[in-house]
Scaffold this motif. Structure first.
Motif, PDB file in Angstrom:
ATOM      1  N   ASP A  82       0.843  -1.184   0.000  1.00  0.00           N
ATOM      2  CA  ASP A  82       0.000   0.000   0.000  1.00  0.00           C
ATOM      3  C   ASP A  82       0.877   1.233   0.000  1.00  0.00           C
ATOM      4  OD1 ASP A  82      -2.434   1.303  -0.106  1.00  0.00           O
ATOM      5  OD2 ASP A  82      -3.300   0.109   1.487  1.00  0.00           O
ATOM      6  N   THR A  83       0.311   2.394   0.239  1.00  0.00           N
ATOM      7  CA  THR A  83       0.987   3.659   0.025  1.00  0.00           C
ATOM      8  C   THR A  83       2.088   3.963   1.036  1.00  0.00           C
ATOM      9  OG1 THR A  83      -1.102   4.461  -0.832  1.00  0.00           O
ATOM     10  CG2 THR A  83       0.559   6.104  -0.407  1.00  0.00           C
ATOM     11  N   TYR A  84       1.898   3.624   2.305  1.00  0.00           N
ATOM     12  CA  TYR A  84       2.872   3.983   3.343  1.00  0.00           C
ATOM     13  C   TYR A  84       3.499   2.744   3.969  1.00  0.00           C
ATOM     14  CZ  TYR A  84       1.084   8.666   2.907  1.00  0.00           C
ATOM     15  OH  TYR A  84       0.730   9.887   2.400  1.00  0.00           O
ATOM     16  N   CYS A  85       4.770   2.877   4.313  1.00  0.00           N
ATOM     17  CA  CYS A  85       5.534   1.777   4.900  1.00  0.00           C
ATOM     18  C   CYS A  85       6.017   2.155   6.294  1.00  0.00           C
ATOM     19  CB  CYS A  85       6.747   1.446   4.039  1.00  0.00           C
ATOM     20  SG  CYS A  85       6.356   0.925   2.382  1.00  0.00           S
ATOM     21  N   CYS A 131       6.877   5.997  -5.148  1.00  0.00           N
ATOM     22  CA  CYS A 131       7.731   7.197  -5.197  1.00  0.00           C
ATOM     23  C   CYS A 131       8.408   7.396  -6.540  1.00  0.00           C
ATOM     24  CB  CYS A 131       8.811   7.107  -4.113  1.00  0.00           C
ATOM     25  SG  CYS A 131       8.162   7.295  -2.461  1.00  0.00           S
ATOM     26  N   ARG A 132       8.206   6.535  -7.491  1.00  0.00           N
ATOM     27  CA  ARG A 132       8.920   6.671  -8.766  1.00  0.00           C
ATOM     28  C   ARG A 132       8.414   7.881  -9.539  1.00  0.00           C
ATOM     29  NH1 ARG A 132       5.763   1.595 -10.951  1.00  0.00           N
ATOM     30  NH2 ARG A 132       3.952   2.708 -11.686  1.00  0.00           N
ATOM     31  N   GLY A 155       9.598   3.328  15.469  1.00  0.00           N
ATOM     32  CA  GLY A 155       9.513   3.244  14.016  1.00  0.00           C
ATOM     33  C   GLY A 155       9.082   4.561  13.412  1.00  0.00           C
ATOM     34  N   TYR A 156       9.137   4.645  12.105  1.00  0.00           N
ATOM     35  CA  TYR A 156       8.726   5.851  11.397  1.00  0.00           C
ATOM     36  C   TYR A 156       8.075   5.438  10.081  1.00  0.00           C
ATOM     37  CZ  TYR A 156      13.353   4.785   9.558  1.00  0.00           C
ATOM     38  OH  TYR A 156      14.439   4.133   9.045  1.00  0.00           O
ATOM     39  N   CYS A 157       7.409   6.375   9.441  1.00  0.00           N
ATOM     40  CA  CYS A 157       6.642   6.075   8.237  1.00  0.00           C
ATOM     41  C   CYS A 157       7.149   6.883   7.048  1.00  0.00           C
ATOM     42  CB  CYS A 157       5.169   6.399   8.458  1.00  0.00           C
ATOM     43  SG  CYS A 157       4.439   5.430   9.785  1.00  0.00           S
ATOM     44  N   HIS A 158       7.186   6.233   5.897  1.00  0.00           N
ATOM     45  CA  HIS A 158       7.571   6.873   4.642  1.00  0.00           C
ATOM     46  C   HIS A 158       6.672   6.340   3.537  1.00  0.00           C
ATOM     47  CE1 HIS A 158      11.152   9.096   5.741  1.00  0.00           C
ATOM     48  NE2 HIS A 158      11.506   8.073   6.498  1.00  0.00           N
ATOM     49  N   LEU A 159       6.706   7.024   2.412  1.00  0.00           N
ATOM     50  CA  LEU A 159       5.987   6.524   1.251  1.00  0.00           C
ATOM     51  C   LEU A 159       6.617   5.222   0.782  1.00  0.00           C
ATOM     52  CD1 LEU A 159       5.382   9.738  -0.860  1.00  0.00           C
ATOM     53  CD2 LEU A 159       3.639   8.272   0.145  1.00  0.00           C
ATOM     54  N   ASN A 160       5.782   4.343   0.268  1.00  0.00           N
ATOM     55  CA  ASN A 160       6.248   3.093  -0.313  1.00  0.00           C
ATOM     56  C   ASN A 160       7.122   3.424  -1.526  1.00  0.00           C
ATOM     57  OD1 ASN A 160       6.529   0.597  -1.536  1.00  0.00           O
ATOM     58  ND2 ASN A 160       4.420   0.003  -1.152  1.00  0.00           N
ATOM     59  N   PRO A 161       8.317   2.857  -1.651  1.00  0.00           N
ATOM     60  CA  PRO A 161       9.185   3.160  -2.784  1.00  0.00           C
ATOM     61  C   PRO A 161       8.531   2.855  -4.138  1.00  0.00           C
ATOM     62  CG  PRO A 161      10.367   1.895  -1.146  1.00  0.00           C
ATOM     63  CD  PRO A 161       8.955   1.975  -0.691  1.00  0.00           C
ATOM     64  N   VAL A 162       7.602   1.941  -4.180  1.00  0.00           N
ATOM     65  CA  VAL A 162       6.904   1.628  -5.429  1.00  0.00           C
ATOM     66  C   VAL A 162       6.114   2.831  -5.909  1.00  0.00           C
ATOM     67  CG1 VAL A 162       5.099   0.170  -6.442  1.00  0.00           C
ATOM     68  CG2 VAL A 162       6.767  -0.820  -4.887  1.00  0.00           C
ATOM     69  N   PRO A 205      11.997  -2.099   2.631  1.00  0.00           N
ATOM     70  CA  PRO A 205      11.175  -0.914   2.772  1.00  0.00           C
ATOM     71  C   PRO A 205      10.258  -0.960   3.980  1.00  0.00           C
ATOM     72  CG  PRO A 205      10.195  -2.306   1.114  1.00  0.00           C
ATOM     73  CD  PRO A 205      11.480  -2.971   1.560  1.00  0.00           C
ATOM     74  N   GLY A 206      10.227  -2.053   4.721  1.00  0.00           N
ATOM     75  CA  GLY A 206       9.409  -2.139   5.919  1.00  0.00           C
ATOM     76  C   GLY A 206       8.091  -2.831   5.663  1.00  0.00           C
ATOM     77  N   THR A 207       7.144  -2.578   6.526  1.00  0.00           N
ATOM     78  CA  THR A 207       5.807  -3.148   6.407  1.00  0.00           C
ATOM     79  C   THR A 207       4.938  -2.160   5.654  1.00  0.00           C
ATOM     80  OG1 THR A 207       6.142  -4.240   8.522  1.00  0.00           O
ATOM     81  CG2 THR A 207       3.890  -4.098   7.726  1.00  0.00           C
ATOM     82  N   CYS A 208       4.677  -2.443   4.403  1.00  0.00           N
ATOM     83  CA  CYS A 208       3.965  -1.509   3.514  1.00  0.00           C
ATOM     84  C   CYS A 208       2.494  -1.897   3.398  1.00  0.00           C
ATOM     85  CB  CYS A 208       4.625  -1.478   2.146  1.00  0.00           C
ATOM     86  SG  CYS A 208       6.340  -0.972   2.201  1.00  0.00           S
ATOM     87  N   GLN A 209       1.741  -1.772   4.478  1.00  0.00           N
ATOM     88  CA  GLN A 209       0.348  -2.172   4.457  1.00  0.00           C
ATOM     89  C   GLN A 209      -0.602  -1.069   4.913  1.00  0.00           C
ATOM     90  OE1 GLN A 209       0.280  -5.495   7.103  1.00  0.00           O
ATOM     91  NE2 GLN A 209       0.390  -4.248   8.944  1.00  0.00           N
ATOM     92  N   PHE A 210      -0.143   0.161   4.880  1.00  0.00           N
ATOM     93  CA  PHE A 210      -0.953   1.265   5.388  1.00  0.00           C
ATOM     94  C   PHE A 210      -1.408   2.174   4.257  1.00  0.00           C
ATOM     95  CE2 PHE A 210       2.107  -0.078   8.544  1.00  0.00           C
ATOM     96  CZ  PHE A 210       1.262  -0.426   9.581  1.00  0.00           C
TER      97      PHE A 210
END
Length: 85
Positions: free
Chosen positions: A39-42, A80-81, A71-78, A51-56
């Protein structure tokens, strides 16, 4: 004496069938592994890696889960292209 032979035969039969069942069960489990949810956030950090747990789907969901864990949250690299067009 006959009872002892009978009991040994039952135990050997049970162990043989149990061994073949567990092997078949392990093969079946390997075939039905669920795909990773993307999903969008990891959620990232030492425990989750990159990239972490990308289910948010929202940043708030991710931050609520990260709260108190370091922990911290970032956009999923998928997601971010950059588009070439």
């Amino acid at each position: 004496m006959r009872y002892l032979q009978f009991i040994i035969a039952i135990v050997v039969s049970a162990l043989t069938s149990l061994g073949s069942y567990s092997t078949a069960d392990a093969r079946n489990r390997a075939e039905y592994v669920l795909p990773a949810i993307q999903d969008t956030y990891c959620l990232q950090g030492r425990a989750w890696g990159y990239p972490g747990t990308c289910q948010f789907s929202t940043y708030g969901q991710c931050m609520a889960t990260a709260s108190g864990t370091g922990g911290y949250c970032h956009l999923n690299p998928v997601y971010c292209r950059a588009d070439a067009s």
